[in-house]
Design an enzyme around this catalytic site. Structure first.
Site: not given
Ligand code: GDP
Length: 140
Positions: A11, A51, A114, A117, A128
């Protein structure tokens, strides 16, 4: 163990800090092979489409803004149980909750920025991978 493919994205927070090589090292050390890779700057349309599953979440707008804030490196990783293996090496979404030695624990700036992905299921991985790569761009 089944050989699988998964989609990985390094990222913008990680490319900005010149961490691409360090992330790739973690992936390769874990036994994953990079069988396709390219660096690109996502458009807003691409980030929203990628997304789309999160479009009702309160952080969707911020996530799209972050993912279009700089270049990303998209990759296809191949290996035994690649989807689960990559998730293990990445660590939990929130770096505060990520296990020691994971990419997110060591490199992530926040729950949003973070660093990486990874697809969360073989089905999503297939979709994807198709989002970013044609078959001829993947060389195993
Ligand atoms: P992943 O599968 O671990 O990447 O997590 P998710 O699919 O739940 O979320 C997708 C991405 O959205 C995450 O990797 C973060 O970059 C972002 N994200 C997830 N939860 C949060 C949140 O609570 N706040 C914000 N600002 N970004 C989030």
């Amino acid at each position: 163990m089944a050989t699988e493919r998964t989609l990985s994205i390094i990222k913008p927070d990680a490319t900005r800090r010149n961490l691409t090589g360090k992330v790739v090292d973690r992936l390769e050390t874990a036994g994953l092979r990079v069988v396709a890779q390219k660096r690109l700057w996502l458009s807003q349309k691409q980030a929203e489409a990628f997304y789309a599953v999160h479009k009702e979440r309160p952080f969707f707008g911020d996530l799209v803004k972050f993912m279009t804030s700089g270049p990303v490196v998209v990759q296809v990783l191949e290996g035994a149980n690649a989807v689960a293996k990559n998730r293990e090496v990445m660590g939990a979404t929130d770096p505060k909750k990520a296990a020691p030695g994971t990419i997110r624990k060591d490199f992530a700036e926040s729950i949003e920025a973070n660093s990486v992905h990874g697809s969360d299921s073989p089905e999503n991985a297939a979709n994807e991978i198709k989002f970013f790569f044609s078959d001829t761009e993947i060389v195993g």
